[in-house]
Design a protein around this motif. Structure first.
Motif, PDB file in Angstrom:
ATOM      1  N   MET A   1       0.843  -1.181   0.000  1.00 13.95           N
ATOM      2  CA  MET A   1       0.000   0.000   0.000  1.00 13.95           C
ATOM      3  C   MET A   1       0.887   1.242   0.000  1.00 13.95           C
ATOM      4  SD  MET A   1      -2.838   1.255   2.801  1.00 13.95           S
ATOM      5  CE  MET A   1      -3.946  -0.059   2.375  1.00 13.95           C
ATOM      6  N   ALA A   2       0.556   2.194  -0.834  1.00 14.44           N
ATOM      7  CA  ALA A   2       1.339   3.416  -0.929  1.00 14.44           C
ATOM      8  C   ALA A   2       1.175   4.270   0.321  1.00 14.44           C
ATOM      9  CB  ALA A   2       0.907   4.209  -2.159  1.00 14.44           C
ATOM     10  N   LYS A   3       2.237   4.887   0.721  1.00 16.62           N
ATOM     11  CA  LYS A   3       2.213   5.792   1.870  1.00 16.62           C
ATOM     12  C   LYS A   3       1.573   7.114   1.460  1.00 16.62           C
ATOM     13  CE  LYS A   3       6.058   3.629   4.138  1.00 16.62           C
ATOM     14  NZ  LYS A   3       5.488   3.102   5.343  1.00 16.62           N
ATOM     15  N   GLY A   4       1.222   7.920   2.451  1.00 16.99           N
ATOM     16  CA  GLY A   4       0.707   9.261   2.221  1.00 16.99           C
ATOM     17  C   GLY A   4       1.692  10.276   2.758  1.00 16.99           C
ATOM     18  N   TYR A   5       1.740  11.435   2.139  1.00 15.90           N
ATOM     19  CA  TYR A   5       2.709  12.457   2.526  1.00 15.90           C
ATOM     20  C   TYR A   5       2.060  13.832   2.619  1.00 15.90           C
ATOM     21  CZ  TYR A   5       6.106   8.901   1.352  1.00 15.90           C
ATOM     22  OH  TYR A   5       6.825   7.735   1.320  1.00 15.90           O
ATOM     23  N   TRP A   6       2.471  14.578   3.630  1.00 18.36           N
ATOM     24  CA  TRP A   6       2.214  16.013   3.661  1.00 18.36           C
ATOM     25  C   TRP A   6       3.482  16.666   3.135  1.00 18.36           C
ATOM     26  CZ3 TRP A   6      -0.051  18.183   8.832  1.00 18.36           C
ATOM     27  CH2 TRP A   6      -1.258  17.556   9.123  1.00 18.36           C
ATOM     28  N   ILE A   7       3.321  17.587   2.211  1.00 18.10           N
ATOM     29  CA  ILE A   7       4.439  18.393   1.737  1.00 18.10           C
ATOM     30  C   ILE A   7       4.070  19.840   2.013  1.00 18.10           C
ATOM     31  CG2 ILE A   7       5.862  19.063  -0.225  1.00 18.10           C
ATOM     32  CD1 ILE A   7       5.142  16.302  -1.475  1.00 18.10           C
ATOM     33  N   ALA A   8       4.836  20.459   2.892  1.00 13.83           N
ATOM     34  CA  ALA A   8       4.530  21.825   3.324  1.00 13.83           C
ATOM     35  C   ALA A   8       5.713  22.735   3.059  1.00 13.83           C
ATOM     36  CB  ALA A   8       4.190  21.843   4.814  1.00 13.83           C
ATOM     37  N   ARG A   9       5.382  23.956   2.667  1.00 10.15           N
ATOM     38  CA  ARG A   9       6.377  25.028   2.523  1.00 10.15           C
ATOM     39  C   ARG A   9       5.852  26.182   3.363  1.00 10.15           C
ATOM     40  NH1 ARG A   9       7.143  26.913  -2.900  1.00 10.15           N
ATOM     41  NH2 ARG A   9       4.995  27.463  -2.608  1.00 10.15           N
ATOM     42  N   VAL A  10       6.687  26.728   4.247  1.00  4.08           N
ATOM     43  CA  VAL A  10       6.207  27.673   5.252  1.00  4.08           C
ATOM     44  C   VAL A  10       7.145  28.867   5.383  1.00  4.08           C
ATOM     45  CG1 VAL A  10       5.481  27.915   7.659  1.00  4.08           C
ATOM     46  CG2 VAL A  10       5.301  25.675   6.540  1.00  4.08           C
ATOM     47  N   ASP A  11       6.554  30.046   5.487  1.00  6.85           N
ATOM     48  CA  ASP A  11       7.269  31.257   5.897  1.00  6.85           C
ATOM     49  C   ASP A  11       6.704  31.663   7.259  1.00  6.85           C
ATOM     50  OD1 ASP A  11       8.870  31.596   3.617  1.00  6.85           O
ATOM     51  OD2 ASP A  11       7.328  32.775   2.592  1.00  6.85           O
ATOM     52  N   VAL A  12       7.571  31.760   8.253  1.00  2.00           N
ATOM     53  CA  VAL A  12       7.167  32.161   9.603  1.00  2.00           C
ATOM     54  C   VAL A  12       7.587  33.609   9.812  1.00  2.00           C
ATOM     55  CG1 VAL A  12       7.471  31.711  12.065  1.00  2.00           C
ATOM     56  CG2 VAL A  12       7.397  29.803  10.440  1.00  2.00           C
ATOM     57  N   HIS A  13       6.642  34.453  10.229  1.00  2.00           N
ATOM     58  CA  HIS A  13       6.988  35.841  10.477  1.00  2.00           C
ATOM     59  C   HIS A  13       6.959  36.200  11.967  1.00  2.00           C
ATOM     60  CE1 HIS A  13       2.681  35.712   9.261  1.00  2.00           C
ATOM     61  NE2 HIS A  13       2.535  36.419  10.358  1.00  2.00           N
ATOM     62  N   ASN A  14       6.623  35.228  12.833  1.00  5.65           N
ATOM     63  CA  ASN A  14       6.672  35.442  14.279  1.00  5.65           C
ATOM     64  C   ASN A  14       7.070  34.110  14.931  1.00  5.65           C
ATOM     65  OD1 ASN A  14       6.223  35.732  17.014  1.00  5.65           O
ATOM     66  ND2 ASN A  14       4.218  36.695  16.801  1.00  5.65           N
ATOM     67  N   GLU A  15       8.363  33.947  15.163  1.00  4.74           N
ATOM     68  CA  GLU A  15       8.888  32.688  15.697  1.00  4.74           C
ATOM     69  C   GLU A  15       8.279  32.335  17.054  1.00  4.74           C
ATOM     70  OE1 GLU A  15      10.883  30.425  14.353  1.00  4.74           O
ATOM     71  OE2 GLU A  15      11.313  31.525  12.523  1.00  4.74           O
ATOM     72  N   GLU A  16       8.184  33.287  17.952  1.00  2.27           N
ATOM     73  CA  GLU A  16       7.642  33.013  19.288  1.00  2.27           C
ATOM     74  C   GLU A  16       6.183  32.594  19.213  1.00  2.27           C
ATOM     75  OE1 GLU A  16       9.073  32.716  22.368  1.00  2.27           O
ATOM     76  OE2 GLU A  16      10.868  32.770  21.119  1.00  2.27           O
ATOM     77  N   GLY A  17       5.416  33.255  18.392  1.00  5.54           N
ATOM     78  CA  GLY A  17       4.010  32.904  18.239  1.00  5.54           C
ATOM     79  C   GLY A  17       3.806  31.556  17.573  1.00  5.54           C
ATOM     80  N   TYR A  18       4.759  31.144  16.747  1.00  3.52           N
ATOM     81  CA  TYR A  18       4.683  29.889  15.997  1.00  3.52           C
ATOM     82  C   TYR A  18       5.029  28.666  16.861  1.00  3.52           C
ATOM     83  CZ  TYR A  18       5.459  26.915  11.831  1.00  3.52           C
ATOM     84  OH  TYR A  18       5.401  25.935  10.869  1.00  3.52           O
ATOM     85  N   LYS A  19       5.808  28.871  17.912  1.00  7.56           N
ATOM     86  CA  LYS A  19       6.295  27.763  18.739  1.00  7.56           C
ATOM     87  C   LYS A  19       5.186  26.869  19.298  1.00  7.56           C
ATOM     88  CE  LYS A  19      10.781  29.510  20.074  1.00  7.56           C
ATOM     89  NZ  LYS A  19      11.626  30.017  21.143  1.00  7.56           N
ATOM     90  N   PRO A  20       4.086  27.400  19.825  1.00 12.08           N
ATOM     91  CA  PRO A  20       3.046  26.503  20.353  1.00 12.08           C
ATOM     92  C   PRO A  20       2.507  25.528  19.298  1.00 12.08           C
ATOM     93  CG  PRO A  20       2.689  28.721  21.158  1.00 12.08           C
ATOM     94  CD  PRO A  20       3.776  28.799  20.117  1.00 12.08           C
ATOM     95  N   TYR A  21       2.475  25.943  18.052  1.00 14.01           N
ATOM     96  CA  TYR A  21       2.049  25.063  16.964  1.00 14.01           C
ATOM     97  C   TYR A  21       3.018  23.889  16.825  1.00 14.01           C
ATOM     98  CZ  TYR A  21       1.527  23.461  12.131  1.00 14.01           C
ATOM     99  OH  TYR A  21       1.382  22.693  11.011  1.00 14.01           O
ATOM    100  N   THR A  22       4.302  24.181  16.788  1.00 14.60           N
ATOM    101  CA  THR A  22       5.284  23.113  16.607  1.00 14.60           C
ATOM    102  C   THR A  22       5.358  22.189  17.822  1.00 14.60           C
ATOM    103  OG1 THR A  22       7.145  24.464  17.379  1.00 14.60           O
ATOM    104  CG2 THR A  22       6.676  24.496  15.022  1.00 14.60           C
ATOM    105  N   VAL A  23       5.124  22.724  19.003  1.00  8.50           N
ATOM    106  CA  VAL A  23       5.153  21.909  20.221  1.00  8.50           C
ATOM    107  C   VAL A  23       3.988  20.916  20.237  1.00  8.50           C
ATOM    108  CG1 VAL A  23       4.853  22.033  22.732  1.00  8.50           C
ATOM    109  CG2 VAL A  23       6.454  23.578  21.592  1.00  8.50           C
TER     110      VAL A  23
END
Length: 100
Positions: A1-23
């Motif tokens: 069975m073939a795997k599935g992939y997310w392919i994302a390209r991202v520009d972050v303009h507020n690193e501190e605000g973005y951290k809770p998302y990555t955590v």
């Protein structure tokens, strides 16, 4: 069975605000069997437009990749990302046929 992939390209303009998302992401991705194949790193934009970050996440199959994206957990987490970044995301089915 073939795997599935997310392919994302991202520009972050507020690193501190973005951290809770990555955590919050690892617990969500683990629930769906997702694992990082690419997470940042060096790159060279050879053709077309690029963004500062590139991410590829592998899932057991295409349906699971879609289910993760549409899950209540991820949909809630998106709210943490949106004010702090701009992203392009596709979900694609991997190739499971013969190789050259």
């Amino acid at each position: 069975m073939a795997k599935g992939y997310w392919i994302a390209r991202v520009d972050v303009h507020n690193e501190e605000g973005y951290k809770p998302y990555t955590v919050a992401n690892p617990a969500i991705f683990n629930k769906f069997g997702g694992r990082f194949i690419v997470r940042g790193g060096k790159f060279e934009g050879i053709e077309g437009q690029s963004r500062a970050r590139n991410v590829v996440i592998e899932f057991p199959d295409y349906e699971t990749a879609l289910a993760c994206y549409h899950s209540p957990e991820y949909q809630e987490n998106i709210k943490r990302r949106l004010p702090h970044s701009v992203a392009d995301l596709i979900i694609v089915e991997g190739f499971d046929g013969p190789q050259p």
